[in-house]
Design a protein around this motif. Structure first.
Motif, PDB file in Angstrom:
ATOM      1  N   TYR A 297       7.775 -11.792  -2.092  1.00 52.11           N
ATOM      2  CA  TYR A 297       7.489 -10.359  -2.215  1.00 52.11           C
ATOM      3  C   TYR A 297       5.974 -10.141  -2.188  1.00 52.11           C
ATOM      4  N   PRO A 298       5.451  -9.369  -1.203  1.00 49.35           N
ATOM      5  CA  PRO A 298       3.995  -9.192  -1.096  1.00 49.35           C
ATOM      6  C   PRO A 298       3.509  -7.962  -1.870  1.00 49.35           C
ATOM      7  N   LEU A 299       2.227  -7.977  -2.217  1.00 53.42           N
ATOM      8  CA  LEU A 299       1.569  -6.807  -2.792  1.00 53.42           C
ATOM      9  C   LEU A 299       0.722  -6.133  -1.724  1.00 53.42           C
ATOM     10  N   ASN A 300       0.749  -4.835  -1.710  1.00 54.93           N
ATOM     11  CA  ASN A 300      -0.068  -4.070  -0.753  1.00 54.93           C
ATOM     12  C   ASN A 300      -1.330  -3.598  -1.477  1.00 54.93           C
ATOM     13  N   ARG A 301      -2.290  -4.503  -1.620  1.00 53.47           N
ATOM     14  CA  ARG A 301      -3.487  -4.208  -2.404  1.00 53.47           C
ATOM     15  C   ARG A 301      -4.530  -3.455  -1.587  1.00 53.47           C
ATOM     16  N   LYS A 302      -5.288  -2.661  -2.309  1.00 54.14           N
ATOM     17  CA  LYS A 302      -6.446  -1.984  -1.720  1.00 54.14           C
ATOM     18  C   LYS A 302      -7.367  -1.552  -2.858  1.00 54.14           C
TER      19      LYS A 302
ATOM     20  N   ASP B 207      -2.240  -3.001  -6.027  1.00 48.74           N
ATOM     21  CA  ASP B 207      -1.164  -2.334  -5.301  1.00 48.74           C
ATOM     22  C   ASP B 207      -0.924  -1.029  -6.052  1.00 48.74           C
TER      23      ASP B 207
ATOM     24  N   HIS C 122       0.909   1.642  -5.704  1.00 47.69           N
ATOM     25  CA  HIS C 122       2.281   2.099  -5.962  1.00 47.69           C
ATOM     26  C   HIS C 122       2.916   1.311  -7.113  1.00 47.69           C
ATOM     27  N   GLN C 123       2.772  -0.035  -7.071  1.00 44.67           N
ATOM     28  CA  GLN C 123       3.395  -0.863  -8.099  1.00 44.67           C
ATOM     29  C   GLN C 123       2.737  -0.660  -9.463  1.00 44.67           C
TER      30      GLN C 123
END
Length: 465
Positions: free
Chosen positions: A295-300, A342, A344-345
């Motif tokens: 499961y990946p994290l969409n970091r920014k 991330d 959203h998370q």
């Protein structure tokens, strides 16, 4: 005999055989050459004694060495330790020990064989009187090597005699705890945790470490099994209630027991319960995804003040229902920071924390959200996770509820753990734990001195700028 004992015995025998074989090879290649080289040195030293006896006329009495003085040009014998007088021509050599050697073919040193079969070492010493050859039987070298080989053979036999009981003893020493660990592993696999018995306490080796690791695994699995059983009970109860409501509503509608407004009200109740079930299933699926390694994290990079503002905006309505205020405390320095997350998370994580706090916080009260810098020394030993920095941004949510029971505070992050006041399935904090772990953030919970619980997580300096 156990398989481990057989392996020990095999490895002992192979090791001893290899050592003895190497010793045989080294003794053949090096010891014999070294000893022969020493013999040549002895022959060289003895040649001086033999030459002295020739010059002084004294009788040479050492029977281990034989010497002969040979004319350098004609290669005829002039004098020998066997025949003390002067000798010239074949007649003087006919019965002489040395008459059997062709001196023109002999080099400075080496070996030569007498017609009687004896092999001799010889050394040539040039003198003003001629070439002096000194001979000594090679049997000394052969006897020396025989002694070496005999000693190696005895060592090999002694090694075998010692290795057999040693291999059996060591095999039993290792087999007993391994068999015990195997028995315990089978007990754990079958769920019979009470059958587990720790017997290795003073071995001070990896087997003891393995035994304690297995005990830790047993405790963790036992706890997870307990939590899973509780989860199944909770799921059964939490699913059963809305399903019963949905069934009752639909039965009432089907039996025409309701008027138009009643049908509408019961249908709405069914929809609410379906949404509740859907949320439960979504939480279970989301937790399962978070626990997946893929499961990946969409970091920014996200501005921290904007991130907190979005949470306040989304949560205001829920707080207003109980007339609870949210106090956000952080300095201007912190508000300018950006965090690598991330969004959203972590937003979901924050909402979970605030939702739990709002549930236990009394009406007309407040929740405090603090954001500030801390050093790793402050959190060392209290937070879950592995410290990777010296400087952190700490985000904590403080409620005004009754706090968390002491027996529950260490389990609060585990899935299926359900607080009686939460009204949920006990998955919210388990989801938060997975989100924070995926981010590599530390996290902890503790009770405040004046009441209430404080949930916190820590963002290391490499994740903010």
């Amino acid at each position: 005999m156990s398989r481990i004992t057989k392996k020990f015995l095999k490895y002992f025998l192979i090791t001893i055989s290899c050592i003895v074989l190497i010793c045989f090879i080294l003794s053949s290649l090096f010891l014999s050459k070294l000893y022969i080289s020493q013999q040549y040195s002895t022959l060289s030293a003895e040649s001086n004694t033999i030459l002295g006896s020739y010059l002084t006329g004294y009788q040479y009495k050492n029977n281990d060495f034989k010497g002969v003085l040979v004319d350098s040009l004609t290669h005829e014998e002039i004098w020998s330790t066997q025949n003390k007088g002067m000798m010239h021509g074949m007649n003087g050599r006919s019965n002489n020990f040395f008459s059997h050697f062709d001196y023109s073919t002999l080099e400075d040193k080496g070996t030569t064989q007498h017609p009687n079969g004896t092999v001799y070492l010889y050394y040539k010493k040039p003198t003003t009187y001629g070439d002096l050859y000194v001979f000594r039987s090679k049997i000394y070298v052969d006897n020396y090597l025989k002694i070496i080989y005999l000693i190696l053979g005895i060592i090999f036999l002694i090694g075998i005699i010692i290795s057999i009981p040693m291999a059996i003893l060591l095999g039993k020493k290792f087999t007993t705890p391994v068999l015990n660990l195997k028995k315990n592993a089978e007990a754990i696999a079958s769920g019979a945790y009470s059958s587990f018995s720790l017997t290795l306490e003073n071995t001070n080796d990896e087997l003891e470490d393995l035994s304690y690791a297995m005990e830790h695994m047993k405790n963790q699995l036992s706890l997870k099994d307990k939590l899973q059983r509780e989860f199944i009970a909770n799921v059964s109860h939490d699913f059963k209630t809305p399903l019963s409501i949905i069934r009752n509503c639909n039965e009432a509608i089907y039996d025409d027991l309701l008027d138009k407004d009643g049908v509408k009200a019961y249908s709405n109740s069914s929809i609410v319960q379906v949404d509740r079930l859907n949320k439960m299933v979504s939480n279970i699926m989301h937790l399962s995804k978070l626990q997946s390694l893929e499961y990946p994290l969409n970091r920014k990079w996200v501005n921290i003040s904007e991130f907190i503002s979005s949470i306040e905006k989304d949560f205001t309505i829920f707080l207003n229902e109980k007339n609870i205020s949210l106090n956000v405390l952080y300095s201007d320095e912190i508000s300018d920071k950006k965090i690598f997350i991330d969004e959203h998370q972590l937003h979901r994580c924050m909402v979970n924390f605030l939702s739990n706090s709002a549930i236990v916080t009394p009406n007309d009260s407040y929740i405090t959200l603090r954001i500030y810098h801390v050093n790793s020394d402050v959190i060392l030993g209290t937070a879950h996770g592995e410290s990777s920095s010296n400087n952190y941004i700490k985000i904590s949510i403080e409620d005004n509820g009754p706090g968390i029971d002491d027996d529950l505070i260490n389990l609060i992050w585990d899935r299926y753990t359900k607080n009686s006041q939460s009204g949920g399935m006990g998955l919210g904090l388990a989801i938060n734990k997975e989100i924070l772990t995926k981010h590599n953030f530390l996290y902890d919970v503790k009770n405040a001195v004046d009441g209430g619980a404080i949930f916190s997580f820590y963002i290391p300096n490499k994740h903010f700028k």
